[in-house]
Design an enzyme around this catalytic site. Structure first.
Site, PDB file in Angstrom:
ATOM      1  CG  HIS A  53     -31.200  51.727 -17.333  1.00 18.14           C
ATOM      2  ND1 HIS A  53     -31.636  50.500 -16.949  1.00 18.14           N
ATOM      3  CD2 HIS A  53     -32.277  52.387 -17.818  1.00 18.14           C
ATOM      4  CE1 HIS A  53     -32.931  50.409 -17.224  1.00 18.14           C
ATOM      5  NE2 HIS A  53     -33.332  51.540 -17.751  1.00 18.14           N
ATOM      6  N   PRO A  54     -30.567  51.505 -13.911  1.00 15.80           N
ATOM      7  CG  PRO A  54     -32.661  51.525 -12.877  1.00 15.80           C
ATOM      8  CD  PRO A  54     -31.902  52.096 -14.044  1.00 15.80           C
ATOM      9  CB  CYS A  55     -31.629  47.013 -15.731  1.00 17.00           C
ATOM     10  SG  CYS A  55     -30.643  47.494 -17.113  1.00 17.00           S
ATOM     11  N   GLY A  56     -28.594  46.915 -13.975  1.00 16.29           N
ATOM     12  CA  GLY A  56     -27.504  46.034 -13.586  1.00 16.29           C
ATOM     13  C   GLY A  56     -27.166  46.138 -12.103  1.00 16.29           C
TER      14      GLY A  56
END
Ligand SMILES: [Zn+2]
Lengths: 693, 220
Positions: B168-171
């Site tokens: 997941h790219p949110c970090g």
């Protein structure tokens, strides 16, 4: 018998990418229907590229014709991809598992073998050598279960008698150092040119100066020169050190038929990390005896050179050494219900990961919620619960969906209003299932018995039955939402919840103001000295801490501003989530926003208020706390113990005798208000717009 | 890289294209002995993604019994009367290997590259995540459970429209920012767009056990 020295070929192995089945399913659904005529497909393979792993003939989405009749997708398959050498194949898909098993595998194999045989004799196989590896796939696609049964065959013409092996060794041992260098270079060049990269059969010519060239097999005649070493090369998918791969079988047949050679030197070309690897590649010499076998019987003496005389064929792929078909289930990636569930779970897990590590998803998914009322509030609360991962939702309502409802009641559409209207409880459950198929929703069509509404004696049994049902419903759920439109319909559920100490949340609406509150624990739930929080009826008789917000709500039939119900519903659900995550749960003290008593235990979800009152006219919202009242008509120990002792008899008394509760608790408020809205109730009985908030 | 994007640890979609072609060139020359990354165009031929497929990533390969027990077809028992001749070698113990496909796809909402991946066995049957987890190196398992930056989810592949795993790219932008700011020199001179992907993959690839060749890392 020299059986030990026959050439033993490693069988071709298949791999089917899930993309193939995805595209095939959609082809079947959208275009083919029950048409089961054979479909031309393209398999892909490449030379072995790993010392311990054989390469597989692979089917990809691109193996199938494109769904729209455009030929654009074939562009992706052509163009000399060195890792995707195309091989023609044919797919027989059946419509039932029975017909799959009933397919005549012998004849099917023979038919494909005949194509290869024909191509060898006509010379087509010399021009386009990939046809030598032609394959066959039979399948049954169970699209209801997303399961695929399949079986590959790689037809090989059987040499009779079998070819014998004179020599087989690593190519690096066969060639001199200098030759090896040149052969590698020539092969790498062949493999890197877009013109030849996907041509799987070729000739390797090594001249007396150790200079190697790689040529098309159609150039065989031009390679005949004294002193040249000539090898028949092929992309070998097999990695084994003692066995050439399957493509060599039909290649030997071609060589025997076309050029009538008795002794054939071959190169099993294998790679490592994209380059020729002569340590892995093999060079061998095979002797082919002009096959007599059946040809002898025909008596024409031509043997293999007789086109009319089709040799035997073998080649059904074994499954882990057994003669059985394979089966793959792709429900995980194709079943929309499963996909919806994993997407929903993912969303919550992401929230837990990023923002709320203490989020208890199990508590939410195992929580059973009872919603009393399936109107504006009920619809919205159900949606919010699902969004939080609640799966078990029961809706109780006895109304039908009216024409004016779908605009405000978010689970309904016009279809639900037709023919007199579907029961809301039923329509809501269907709608929830359409939104999220994994929801476990149940609808109960039932009126909630109300005090001060006397029932004729012939209906008393029915009402008692409803009371018992409601009792059982409350009992079998973990949290109850009071979302009905009238004040008195909340009385019995409040009492039942206080009796069983269930989490209870009330939402009530005025025209432009709302109240959302959680009821305190029941009067006998704990011997804690602290005062319990009040219920919906307690706050009637006990002034809230902030007495400025004492707007009376839903005491009369009214319309509300459309934005109000979604706000109140959302707060009601957030309040439940707050209780679930509070260490004291239902016993948690009421906290106030931005006040000193909210700091007692800082929770990840923030404060846990007792009541929230809001006004749209002011666009304001405030939190309040109200303690329980000893003379509450719904949750006081007097009332609850009376119910516990006398049960249904007590309920009927409360329903039939307007002064009974008053007598019991010494209050008059409830009855006063009950009589005041009874007028409205009677007047508006058939006006759904007004009654259903 | 625009200084604004850089300060945020993000990348514009144009820069992603530039970085990707530089990355392919770099990878395929510096480490020509590794499988090549390719650029796959979408249907509309305007966007695309980086792809590395059919990789045997797992280091936990078992010894292959196939090598020691080759068995001619005549020895296998027959469930179905199907011809197998003496010249057929049946793979009786197909080796248990796992293949990985890796795609690097630009994510418009987070403005960072995202790693999509999937795994399958030699038949082509997709692997469940718990099987993939067994392949992952120990440090990766630890990173997955501890770290705020790496979270594997299963979502629809934006171009193939089938469920794939993704990190997941949110970090991503947060740690990319840290990565670049940790190096004073880089912070002053600005980071070459070309290095963004290398730096990114050196962190992300770790999680799925893909090691960036040392030669590429030297340029960082
Ligand atoms: Zn009360």
């Amino acid at each position: 018998m020299a059986s030990e020295s026959i050439v033993v070929f490693a069988q071709f192995q298949s791999a089917v990418d899930e993309g193939f089945w995805h595209r095939f399913s959609s082809l079947k659904l959208n275009k083919l229907g029950i048409d089961d005529s054979p479909i031309p497909i393209t398999g892909f393979y490449a030379p072995c590229s790993h010392p311990q792993v054989s390469n597989h003939l692979t089917l990809l989405a691109e193996s199938l014709p494109s769904e729209s009749n455009e030929q654009s997708s074939t562009a992706a398959t052509s163009g000399g991809n060195r890792n995707r050498c195309p091989v023609p194949g044919i797919l027989y898909n059946t419509n039932t598992i029975e017909s799959f098993h009933a397919l005549d595998k012998k004849s099917l194999l023979k038919a494909e073998a005949k194509k290869i045989w024909d191509d060898i004799h006509t010379g087509k196989a010399v021009e386009d050598s990939a046809v030598l590896s032609r394959f066959l796939l039979i399948s049954f696609a169970d699209l209801k279960k997303w399961t695929f049964h399949y079986w590959f065959a790689f037809p090989a013409l059987v040499l009779d008698p079998p070819a014998t092996l004179v020599d087989l060794r690593r190519a690096s041992q066969y060639f001199s150092l200098e030759e090896a260098k040149s052969v590698s270079a020539a092969c790498n060049e062949w493999r890197n040119s877009s013109l030849t990269a996907d041509v799987p059969f070729f000739l390797v010519c090594v001249d007396p100066n150790s200079l190697a060239t790689v040529k098309h097999i159609k150039d065989w005649e031009t390679c005949q020169s004294d002193g040249n070493k000539l090898l028949f090369g092929f992309y070998d998918p097999c990695h084994l050190p003692n066995n050439p791969g399957w493509p060599l079988r039909n290649f030997l047949a071609l060589i025997s038929v076309r050029w009538n050679l008795k002794s054939v030197r071959f190169l099993c070309y294998r790679e490592n990390r994209g380059f020729a690897d002569l340590g892995l590649s093999l060079v061998g010499e095979a002797l082919i005896t002009v096959p007599q076998g059946r040809a002898a019987k025909t008596g024409n003496g031509l043997g293999w050179r007789d086109h009319q005389c089709l040799p035997n064929a073998v080649g059904w792929e074994q499954n882990k050494g057994r003669q059985v078909s394979r089966c793959i289930s792709l429900a995980k990636s194709m079943d929309p219900t499963r996909l919806a569930i994993s997407a929903a779970d993912l969303n919550l897990k992401l929230m837990r990961w990023r923002a709320l590590p203490s989020l208890n998803l199990n508590a939410l998914s195992s929580m059973k919620c009872l919603l009393l009322g399936a109107g504006t509030l009920g619809c919205q609360v159900a949606r919010m619960l699902m969004a939080w991962g609640v799966r078990k939702i029961t809706l109780v309502d006895n109304g039908r969906v009216a024409m004016s409802n779908p605009l405000r009641q978010s689970l309904y559409t016009l279809d639900d209003c037709l023919n007199g209207g579907e029961y809301k409880a039923t329509a809501a459950v269907k709608s929830l299932g359409r939104i999220f198929p994994a929801v476990d929703a149940e609808g109960v069509v039932m009126a909630i018995p109300m005090p001060g509404h006397p029932v004729p004696s012939q209906e008393e049994d029915n009402v008692l039955e409803d009371c018992r049902r409601l009792h059982d419903l409350v009992d079998s759920h973990d949290a109850v939402f009071l979302l009905t439109d009238t004040r008195e319909s909340r009385w019995l559920p409040t009492l039942l919840c206080a009796n069983t100490n269930k989490i209870t949340i009330t939402a009530a609406l005025g025209f432009d103001s709302f109240l959302v509150m959680r009821h305190g624990a029941g009067p006998f739930s704990s011997n804690d000295e602290r005062q319990r929080l009040g219920c919906y009826f307690c706050s009637d008789v006990v002034a809230p801490i902030d007495s400025t917000a004492n707007r009376t709500l839903d005491q009369q039939c009214t319309v509300t501003r459309p934005g109000l119900a979604p706000i109140a519903s959302a707060l009601a659900v957030e309040l439940l989530v707050g209780i679930l995550h509070h260490p004291q749960g239902i016993f948690a003290d009421g906290e106030l926003a931005n006040s000193s008593n909210s700091g007692s235990c800082e929770q990840p979800l923030g404060v846990l208020p007792h009541q929230i009152r809001g006004s749209l006219s002011q666009f304001s919202q405030m939190t309040l706390v109200g303690q329980s009242s000893n003379s509450c008509t719904a949750c006081s120990s007097t009332v609850v113990s009376e119910y516990q002792e006398r049960g249904m008899e007590f309920i009927i008394q409360a329903i039939n005798h307007p002064t009974y509760l008053e007598d019991l608790t010494g209050l008059t408020e409830l009855m006063k208000s009950a009589s005041s809205f009874q007028l409205d109730w009677d007047n508006d009985d058939d006006d759904d717009d007004c009654i259903e908030i | 890289m625009g200084t604004k994007e850089e300060a945020q640890g993000t990348l514009s979609s144009t820069d992603f294209g530039v970085a990707a072609s530089a990355f392919i060139l770099n990878w395929n020359t510096v480490c020509s002995s590794f499988p090549p990354w390719t650029w796959v165009l979408s249907h509309h031929q305007v966007e695309g993604y980086l792809s590395l497929e059919n990789v045997l990533l797992s280091s936990t390969q078992e010894e292959h019994s196939e090598l020691s027990f080759p068995e001619a077809g005549k020895h296998s028992h027959q469930e179905d009367p199907i011809d197998v001749d003496d010249a057929t070698l049946v793979h009786t113990n197909p080796c248990k290997v796992h293949y990985y496909d890796l795609h690097i796809i630009y994510c418009n909402s987070y403005r960072v590259p995202v790693l999509y991946f999937r795994a399958y066995d030699s038949d082509g049957e997709p692997l469940e995540f718990d099987e993939i987890e067994k392949d992952l190196p120990a440090y990766s398992k630890k990173a997955l459970s501890d770290s705020k930056w790496t979270f594997i989810t299963q979502e629809e592949h934006p171009y193939l429209n089938r469920p794939w795993y993704k990190l997941h790219p949110c970090g991503t932008s947060e740690w990319m920012k840290l990565l670049f700011h940790a190096d004073d020199a880089l912070a002053k001179t600005g980071v070459a767009i070309e290095l963004y992907l290398v730096a990114w993959l050196s962190v992300v690839g770790h999680v799925v056990g893909l090691r960036i060749p040392f030669e590429m890392m030297k340029q960082l």
